[in-house]
Write an enzyme that holds these catalytic residues in place. Structure first.
Site, PDB file in Angstrom:
ATOM      1  N   CYS A   1       6.343  -5.098   0.328  1.00 31.33           N
ATOM      2  CA  CYS A   1       6.346  -3.925   0.106  1.00 31.33           C
ATOM      3  C   CYS A   1       6.342  -2.904   0.909  1.00 31.33           C
ATOM      4  O   CYS A   1       7.106  -2.783   1.759  1.00 31.33           O
ATOM      5  CB  CYS A   1       5.482  -3.914  -1.217  1.00 31.33           C
ATOM      6  SG  CYS A   1       5.751  -2.548  -2.573  1.00 31.33           S
TER       7      CYS A   1
ATOM      8  N   GLU B   1       1.457 -12.237  -2.637  1.00 30.76           N
ATOM      9  CA  GLU B   1      -0.066 -12.457  -2.575  1.00 30.76           C
ATOM     10  C   GLU B   1      -0.888 -12.307  -3.646  1.00 30.76           C
ATOM     11  O   GLU B   1      -2.120 -12.438  -3.580  1.00 30.76           O
ATOM     12  CB  GLU B   1      -0.575 -11.695  -1.179  1.00 30.76           C
ATOM     13  CG  GLU B   1      -0.399  -9.891  -1.448  1.00 30.76           C
ATOM     14  CD  GLU B   1       0.846  -9.369  -1.692  1.00 30.76           C
ATOM     15  OE1 GLU B   1       1.643  -9.895  -1.506  1.00 30.76           O
ATOM     16  OE2 GLU B   1       0.735  -7.951  -1.936  1.00 30.76           O
TER      17      GLU B   1
ATOM     18  N   GLY C   1       0.837  -1.192  -0.085  1.00 28.74           N
ATOM     19  CA  GLY C   1      -0.050  -0.026  -0.156  1.00 28.74           C
ATOM     20  C   GLY C   1       0.909   1.116   0.000  1.00 28.74           C
ATOM     21  O   GLY C   1       1.841   1.453  -0.775  1.00 28.74           O
ATOM     22  N   GLU C   2       0.726   2.423   0.998  1.00 28.89           N
ATOM     23  CA  GLU C   2       1.552   3.293   0.993  1.00 28.89           C
ATOM     24  C   GLU C   2       1.919   3.470   2.391  1.00 28.89           C
ATOM     25  O   GLU C   2       1.209   3.461   3.502  1.00 28.89           O
ATOM     26  CB  GLU C   2       0.780   4.708   0.854  1.00 28.89           C
ATOM     27  CG  GLU C   2       0.606   4.840  -0.843  1.00 28.89           C
ATOM     28  CD  GLU C   2       1.928   5.028  -1.597  1.00 28.89           C
ATOM     29  OE1 GLU C   2       2.929   5.476  -0.884  1.00 28.89           O
ATOM     30  OE2 GLU C   2       1.954   4.627  -2.523  1.00 28.89           O
ATOM     31  N   SER C   3       3.292   3.300   2.548  1.00 27.04           N
ATOM     32  CA  SER C   3       3.735   3.116   4.012  1.00 27.04           C
ATOM     33  C   SER C   3       3.809   4.503   4.658  1.00 27.04           C
ATOM     34  O   SER C   3       3.752   4.363   5.740  1.00 27.04           O
ATOM     35  CB  SER C   3       5.286   2.516   4.179  1.00 27.04           C
ATOM     36  OG  SER C   3       5.919   3.447   3.117  1.00 27.04           O
TER      37      SER C   3
ATOM     38  N   HIS D   1       5.320  -8.992  -4.143  1.00 28.90           N
ATOM     39  CA  HIS D   1       3.905  -9.124  -3.857  1.00 28.90           C
ATOM     40  C   HIS D   1       3.458 -10.768  -4.053  1.00 28.90           C
ATOM     41  O   HIS D   1       2.806 -10.890  -4.958  1.00 28.90           O
ATOM     42  CB  HIS D   1       3.036  -8.340  -4.625  1.00 28.90           C
ATOM     43  CG  HIS D   1       3.123  -6.945  -4.311  1.00 28.90           C
ATOM     44  ND1 HIS D   1       2.441  -6.525  -3.117  1.00 28.90           N
ATOM     45  CD2 HIS D   1       3.659  -6.064  -4.716  1.00 28.90           C
ATOM     46  CE1 HIS D   1       2.352  -5.061  -3.225  1.00 28.90           C
ATOM     47  NE2 HIS D   1       3.277  -4.799  -4.013  1.00 28.90           N
TER      48      HIS D   1
ATOM     49  N   ARG E   1      12.551   3.577  -0.306  1.00 30.77           N
ATOM     50  CA  ARG E   1      11.070   3.296  -0.667  1.00 30.77           C
ATOM     51  C   ARG E   1      11.245   3.702  -2.255  1.00 30.77           C
ATOM     52  O   ARG E   1      12.452   4.596  -2.761  1.00 30.77           O
ATOM     53  CB  ARG E   1      10.253   4.536  -0.437  1.00 30.77           C
ATOM     54  CG  ARG E   1       9.946   4.327   1.281  1.00 30.77           C
ATOM     55  CD  ARG E   1       9.024   5.419   1.617  1.00 30.77           C
ATOM     56  NE  ARG E   1       7.692   5.181   0.798  1.00 30.77           N
ATOM     57  CZ  ARG E   1       6.825   6.211   0.462  1.00 30.77           C
ATOM     58  NH1 ARG E   1       7.062   7.344   0.589  1.00 30.77           N
ATOM     59  NH2 ARG E   1       5.702   5.842   0.050  1.00 30.77           N
TER      60      ARG E   1
END
Ligand code: GLN
Length: 196
Positions: free
Chosen positions: A88, A181, A59-61, A179, A115
Site C-alpha cells: 500500500c 500482512e 500507512g501514509e506515504s 495488505h 495514490r
C-alpha cells in the site's frame, strides 16, 4: 543468498502497520525454517545494514516520505541490496513516479503510481484476485489503495484490477496495493522469501 536460517528481515518502523508486518514475517519465516526468527524494526540507517529483506508497511506515504528524509534513510533505502516487500503506502514509495508531488519515491520499481486510486466510493474493499505464481485466488484487503497505472519494461505485473496493476515485481522487490500482512494467508510472503 543467505542460507535459509540466516535470512534477516527488517520492517521500516517509521509509521503505519509495523507490528502486523513483523508478525506476518515471523510467522512466514518460522514456517519456512521451523524455528522462531526475530524480525527487527528499522528506524536508523545502521539498522538496515546486513538485512536480506525489508518490509515497507502501509500507512501514509506522505508521512513516511517525510520521516525517511528526517531519519537519513533515503540513500540506504534506495541502495538497499536485498529485497523489499512493500504494501500500500509502501508500494507508493517504491515507485519511480507518483501522482502526488508531496511523495518523493525511492525509484526501485519501474512504475507510475496513483495514490488512493479507487476513490471515495470504494475506499476500502476486499476481493479475491488471481496472482501470477499462486495456484488459487488470494483474498486481498484494499484500504485507500494505490494502483500502478503504468508499468515499465523492467518490472513485471503479477496482478491487475480494471484500473491498474495491484501487484508488481522487479528483481527481488514486490510491491502490493493491498495488505497480505493483515490476514493468515502468507503465500505472497513465501513467494517473496523464495527469491531472496
Ligand atoms: N492512501 C495511503 C497513501 O497513499 C495508503 C493507504 C494504506 O497504506 N493503507 O499513502
Amino acid at each position: 543468498m543467505a542460507a535459509d536460517t540466516d535470512i534477516r528481515v527488517g520492517v521500516l518502523a517509521l509509521q503505519g502497520d509495523v507490528s502486523e508486518h513483523v508478525r506476518a514475517f515471523e510467522q512466514a519465516l518460522s514456517a519456512r525454517i521451523g524455528e522462531h526468527h526475530p524480525v527487527v524494526p528499522v528506524r536508523r540507517p545502521m539498522e538496515i545494514e546486513g538485512l536480506d529483506a525489508l518490509a515497507i508497511p502501509g500507512g501514509e506515504s506522505t508521512t513516511i516520505t517525510r520521516l525517511i528524509e528526517k531519519n537519513g534513510l533515503r540513500r540506504p533505502l534506495a541502495r538497499f541490496p536485498g529485497g523489499i516487500f512493500a504494501t500500500c503506502a509502501g508500494m507508493v514509495l517504491l515507485a519511480t513516479a507518483v501522482d502526488d508531488p508531496r511523495v518523493e519515491p525511492l525509484g526501485l520499481v519501474d512504475m507510475r503510481v496513483v495514490r488512493n486510486a479507487f476513490g471515495r466510493q470504494h475506499e476500502s474493499f476486499e476481493a479475491d484476485i488471481a496472482i501470477e505464481g499462486l495456484d488459487s485466488p488470494f483474498h486481498a484487503v484494499f484500504i485507500r489503495a494505490p494502483v500502478a497505472e503504468l508499468v515499465g519494461t523492467g518490472a513485471e505485473i503479477l496482478a491487475r484490477l480494471n484500473i491498474g496493476a495491484v501487484a508488481v515485481r522487479q528483481s527481488l522487490h514486490l510491491a502490493l496495493s493491498f495488505h497480505p500482512e493483515l490476514g493468515q494467508d502468507l503465500r505472497l510472503h513465501e513467494l517473496f522469501l523464495e527469491r531472496l
